[in-house]
Design a protein around this motif. Structure first.
Motif, PDB file in Angstrom:
ATOM      1  N   UNK B 401      18.257 -15.702  -1.379  1.00 52.95           N
ATOM      2  CA  UNK B 401      18.988 -16.300  -2.507  1.00 52.95           C
ATOM      3  C   UNK B 401      18.898 -17.831  -2.500  1.00 52.95           C
ATOM      4  N   UNK B 402      18.626 -18.409  -1.332  1.00 51.91           N
ATOM      5  CA  UNK B 402      18.562 -19.867  -1.244  1.00 51.91           C
ATOM      6  C   UNK B 402      17.115 -20.349  -1.186  1.00 51.91           C
ATOM      7  N   UNK B 403      16.195 -19.500  -1.567  1.00 49.89           N
ATOM      8  CA  UNK B 403      14.796 -19.888  -1.562  1.00 49.89           C
ATOM      9  C   UNK B 403      14.111 -19.501  -0.263  1.00 49.89           C
ATOM     10  N   UNK B 404      12.782 -19.666  -0.254  1.00 50.81           N
ATOM     11  CA  UNK B 404      12.020 -19.294   0.924  1.00 50.81           C
ATOM     12  C   UNK B 404      10.596 -19.037   0.487  1.00 50.81           C
ATOM     13  N   UNK B 405       9.863 -18.285   1.300  1.00 48.37           N
ATOM     14  CA  UNK B 405       8.515 -17.977   0.850  1.00 48.37           C
ATOM     15  C   UNK B 405       8.244 -16.491   0.992  1.00 48.37           C
ATOM     16  N   UNK B 406       7.487 -15.994   0.035  1.00 45.75           N
ATOM     17  CA  UNK B 406       7.127 -14.585   0.031  1.00 45.75           C
ATOM     18  C   UNK B 406       5.615 -14.502   0.089  1.00 45.75           C
ATOM     19  N   UNK B 407       5.099 -13.704   1.034  1.00 42.72           N
ATOM     20  CA  UNK B 407       3.651 -13.544   1.034  1.00 42.72           C
ATOM     21  C   UNK B 407       3.324 -12.072   0.812  1.00 42.72           C
ATOM     22  N   UNK B 408       2.371 -11.863  -0.071  1.00 40.76           N
ATOM     23  CA  UNK B 408       1.958 -10.500  -0.378  1.00 40.76           C
ATOM     24  C   UNK B 408       0.470 -10.397  -0.113  1.00 40.76           C
ATOM     25  N   UNK B 409       0.081  -9.447   0.745  1.00 44.95           N
ATOM     26  CA  UNK B 409      -1.348  -9.229   0.956  1.00 44.95           C
ATOM     27  C   UNK B 409      -1.693  -7.792   0.599  1.00 44.95           C
ATOM     28  N   UNK B 410      -2.868  -7.639   0.028  1.00 46.63           N
ATOM     29  CA  UNK B 410      -3.383  -6.306  -0.259  1.00 46.63           C
ATOM     30  C   UNK B 410      -4.774  -6.271   0.365  1.00 46.63           C
ATOM     31  N   UNK B 411      -4.989  -5.379   1.316  1.00 48.55           N
ATOM     32  CA  UNK B 411      -6.265  -5.380   2.035  1.00 48.55           C
ATOM     33  C   UNK B 411      -6.651  -3.970   2.447  1.00 48.55           C
ATOM     34  N   UNK B 412      -7.967  -3.729   2.580  1.00 46.94           N
ATOM     35  CA  UNK B 412      -8.394  -2.406   3.042  1.00 46.94           C
ATOM     36  C   UNK B 412      -7.982  -2.209   4.497  1.00 46.94           C
ATOM     37  N   UNK B 413      -7.742  -0.960   4.882  1.00 47.82           N
ATOM     38  CA  UNK B 413      -7.327  -0.690   6.249  1.00 47.82           C
ATOM     39  C   UNK B 413      -7.773   0.710   6.636  1.00 47.82           C
ATOM     40  N   UNK B 414      -7.706   1.003   7.924  1.00 45.84           N
ATOM     41  CA  UNK B 414      -8.063   2.326   8.413  1.00 45.84           C
ATOM     42  C   UNK B 414      -6.928   2.811   9.281  1.00 45.84           C
ATOM     43  N   UNK B 415      -6.456   3.988   9.008  1.00 43.18           N
ATOM     44  CA  UNK B 415      -5.322   4.503   9.773  1.00 43.18           C
ATOM     45  C   UNK B 415      -5.530   6.000   9.943  1.00 43.18           C
ATOM     46  N   UNK B 416      -5.288   6.494  11.147  1.00 47.63           N
ATOM     47  CA  UNK B 416      -5.483   7.915  11.451  1.00 47.63           C
ATOM     48  C   UNK B 416      -6.815   8.411  10.882  1.00 47.63           C
TER      49      UNK B 416
END
Lengths: 116, 509
Positions: B401-416
């Motif tokens: 509510x008092x500000x800050x930073x938001x980072x959003x990443x979208x990336x390929x990945x491998x899982x199971x």
């Protein structure tokens, strides 16, 4: 007063055309500064704005210039909580829903200023 | 020497048995687990083996020559009268279950078989009595009855089957749930309860059982006798024999149709609420430009306006309307076809959500940083994914509510071993305390007081699971380094007819 500059400018232009002495401002602090010297009969302000919301601004202006009529102008329904808070503090402000036709706006403002 | 004495006692000097034969019999009697006692027709004991000593506690010397009544409780003395009467009539008494008293006064259940003994001329001269202590058997029986009563009174279906999937037991709960009677199901394959398209599950379950593994709270669909599909949660455990070898399985099934229905309604309710929130945000975005357009047209129509001014007003009005239609396309368009999966770039969906929250981000002084690296399209239900993203992103905004930073990443990945796409949303808000972190995916859990419904992340989790993906959260409340990271993993090919295992949300700290 609207943080949407185009809306503030065009509304001011329309009101000037209708015979009002209108000044557009684009933020809460600027509105307070302008009002101090301009001493408007009426303040028309957006509600959802950064830094200071319209109701906070309305409260500041009411204390500073009790003679000024304040009209809120909002495009969002979800502000009843804010209005309720203001009412609890003893302030009630008329609310106009965006978009409003310029003629309707002029009529409303004329009514409000004539009441004085 | 003792054996010979015993054989003499037992069979008399003029026995038909040879000395060796008598010795054999004497050896058998001496080593018997059961008490073997002989008595005359007055009930006086004439022989007493080692088994009798072990069971009753008296030595042979203490008992031979004494009345057998010593072993019978006061209130059961009448039994001996009846026994002697029967013996005199030449009758045999088999497996008579009664109570006797040990030397130390302890009463215990016993099973006795009493046969008349005749002399060479056929005259009944006494009786042999073989008695077995059935304390253990009784206890085991009582345990079994108690367990059977518990199993039968359980609301859940409790079924056992062998390793070939053949039903070996079927309780009343199973009858209530599935509609089949016990006699209809015992000996039948359990596959009868499994809808055709889910029969592969049984193979997987049997494989796990063979490996000695347990299947816990597995939510699936089963078929009742009248053809209804039931939502059930099942727990299957291997049954082992004394040697530890798996010989079958017990299966506990619980009807969760009611719960599933409730969950479905909650998801619908949250979808409505989310749509409402989205609509409010969209309204703000659309009403501002619409208000400007009204103003511009009004100004353009004024007689005092010059030709250039009119052109300028209308040009601006045009671009404002384009802004409105852009927002409508980006947001409302996806809500319309939210049932059918289609191929999208996930970063497009992220940007659609961000376009709605743009003003809120600015007004909260949140600096946004995005890294989009997903080149491949993925098949998802866009409406549902927008909802997941808008929940996660608006949570991140609410955390700052008092500000800050938001980072959003979208990336390929491998899982199971499955390729997919990972979306990570990180905020620099106050973080979620450790004790709350476990609960964030539970319904009705909220840290937002009256402003939260407590089902946003729960629904997000459900929707991600429907895509066979995973949503996980980590958080730190350490001052100066606080913040929350939400990761959403979506595998490719979720809607290509492959069946992925359902996976719960994971939390880590």
């Amino acid at each position: 007063m609207d943080d949407e500059k185009l809306l503030a400018d065009t509304t001011a232009a329309i009101l000037r055309g209708a015979g009002f002495d209108a000044k557009p401002v684009y933020g809460g602090w600027q509105a307070v500064e302008t009002a101090r010297s301009f001493e408007p009969d009426c303040l028309l302000t957006d509600v959802k704005m950064p830094e200071m919301n319209g109701i906070e601004l309305a409260l500041v202006i009411s204390k500073m210039l009790p003679a000024t009529t304040i009209v809120l102008f909002s495009g969002q329904a979800g502000i009843t909580d804010l209005l309720d808070d203001a009412r609890d503090n003893g302030y009630e402000f008329p609310l106009l829903a965006k978009p409003v036709h310029p003629l309707a706006l002029i009529e409303r403002l004329k009514d409000l200023t004539r009441q004085k | 020497m003792k054996k010979t004495v015993l054989s003499t006692e037992l069979f008399g000097k003029e026995s038909v048995f040879t000395e060796t034969g008598k010795n054999f019999l004497a050896a058998i009697i001496a080593s018997s687990e059961d008490a073997i006692i002989t008595k005359d027709l007055d009930g006086i004991i004439t022989s007493w083996n080692e088994g009798a000593h072990r069971i009753f506690g008296y030595q042979a010397e203490e008992m031979v020559g004494q009345s057998i009544r010593r072993l019978i409780p006061e209130e059961l003395q009448h039994e001996e009268d009846a026994i002697l009467a029967k013996l005199r009539a030449g009758e045999r008494i088999r497996h008579f279950e009664t109570t006797r008293v040990r030397k130390n006064g302890e009463r215990f259940p016993i099973s006795v078989t009493i046969s008349p003994v005749k002399d060479d001329s056929g005259v009944i001269v006494g009786a042999s009595k073989i008695a077995r202590d059935i304390t253990e058997r009784r206890r085991a029986e009582e345990n079994r009855f108690r367990l059977a009563a518990i199993v039968d009174s359980a609301d859940d279906a409790i079924i056992s089957k062998d390793l070939n999937g053949i039903v070996t037991s079927w309780n009343k709960g199973a009858q209530r749930l599935f509609g089949y009677l016990e006699e209809e199901m015992i000996g039948q394959p359990i596959l009868r309860l499994i809808p055709e398209e889910l029969q592969y599950e049984e193979k997987e379950i049997l494989e796990k059982l063979h490996a000695g593994e347990k299947v816990e709270h597995y939510e699936t669909t089963r078929l009742s006798k009248n053809g209804d599909l039931l939502q059930v949660s099942i727990t299957i455990s291997p049954i082992r024999n004394d040697a530890g070898k798996v010989i079958g399985a017990s299966k506990i099934a619980r009807d969760i149709s009611g719960r599933k229905k409730m969950e479905f309604l909650l998801v619908q309710a949250e979808k409505l609420a989310a749509t409402g929130r989205m609509a409010a945000a969209i309204a703000h975005e659309i009403n501002n430009p619409l208000a400007s357009v009204l103003n511009l047209i009004f100004l353009a129509r004024q007689s005092s306006a010059s030709r250039e001014e009119i052109q300028e007003y209308l040009g601006t009005a045009e671009s404002e309307l384009e802004r409105v239609s852009h927002i409508a396309r980006q947001t409302l368009g996806y809500y319309r076809d939210n049932a059918s999966p289609c191929e999208v770039h996930l970063h497009d969906l992220v940007q659609n959500v961000l376009s709605v929250y743009r003003t809120r981000l600015q007004s909260h002084n949140i600096v946004l940083e995005t890294t989009f690296n997903d080149l491949r399209r993925i098949k998802v239900r866009p409406g549902e994914m927008i909802q997941v993203l808008s929940n996660v992103i608006s949570n991140a905004m609410d955390a700052m509510p008092l500000g800050g930073s938001m980072s959003i990443t979208v990336a390929p990945t491998k899982k199971v071993d499955r390729d997919g796409v990972q979306i990570t949303v990180r905020d620099t808000g106050g973080g979620i305390p450790r004790e709350h972190l476990d609960k964030v995916f539970e319904p009705f859990f909220t840290t937002k007081g009256n402003l939260g419904t407590g089902i946003g992340l729960w629904v997000a989790n459900q929707l991600v699971q429907r895509h066979h993906g995973q949503i996980s959260i980590s958080s730190s409340t350490e001052p100066g380094a606080s913040g929350t990271t939400v990761s959403i993993y979506l595998p490719f090919g979720s809607f290509e007819g492959t069946t992925a295992k359902p996976n719960g949300a994971q939390r880590d700290n």
